[in-house]
Design a protein around this motif. Structure first.
Motif, PDB file in Angstrom:
ATOM      1  N   ARG A  57       0.694  -1.312   0.169  1.00  0.00           N
ATOM      2  CA  ARG A  57       0.252  -0.132   0.000  1.00  0.00           C
ATOM      3  C   ARG A  57       0.903   1.105  -0.262  1.00  0.00           C
ATOM      4  O   ARG A  57       0.389   2.033  -0.702  1.00  0.00           O
ATOM      5  N   PRO A  58       1.823   1.830   0.892  1.00  0.00           N
ATOM      6  CA  PRO A  58       2.613   2.651   0.699  1.00  0.00           C
ATOM      7  C   PRO A  58       3.401   2.655  -0.835  1.00  0.00           C
ATOM      8  O   PRO A  58       3.725   3.683  -1.058  1.00  0.00           O
TER       9      PRO A  58
ATOM     10  N   ASN B 279       1.044   4.841  -3.036  1.00  0.00           N
ATOM     11  CA  ASN B 279       0.550   5.360  -2.541  1.00  0.00           C
ATOM     12  C   ASN B 279       1.403   6.512  -2.624  1.00  0.00           C
ATOM     13  O   ASN B 279       1.151   7.896  -3.370  1.00  0.00           O
ATOM     14  N   LYS B 280       2.644   6.265  -3.188  1.00  0.00           N
ATOM     15  CA  LYS B 280       3.901   7.395  -3.813  1.00  0.00           C
ATOM     16  C   LYS B 280       3.559   7.226  -5.223  1.00  0.00           C
ATOM     17  O   LYS B 280       4.046   8.157  -5.850  1.00  0.00           O
TER      18      LYS B 280
END
Length: 58
Positions: free
Chosen positions: A52-53, A56-57
């Motif tokens: 997920r991170p 999102n980046k």
């Protein structure tokens, strides 16, 4: 790096076999499937947490 991966893989299999033996000894055999499902669910949550991170980046 390959030897580290192999070592972690072998250690994981040993831990799984040990936990499976404990579960089979103390609970019915059908509970092994549920314990395996729980392990897969935990692994999926961890994977989602790492993916997920990165999404999102981007």
């Amino acid at each position: 790096m390959i030897s580290l991966y192999t070592s972690v893989s072998q250690l994981s299999m040993a831990i799984g076999a040990g936990l499976g033996g404990v579960v089979v000894k103390s609970l019915p055999l059908s509970s092994v499937v549920w314990m395996g499902s729980l392990g897969v669910a935990i692994a999926a949550l961890i994977a989602i947490g790492f993916i997920r991170p990165a999404v999102n980046k981007g």
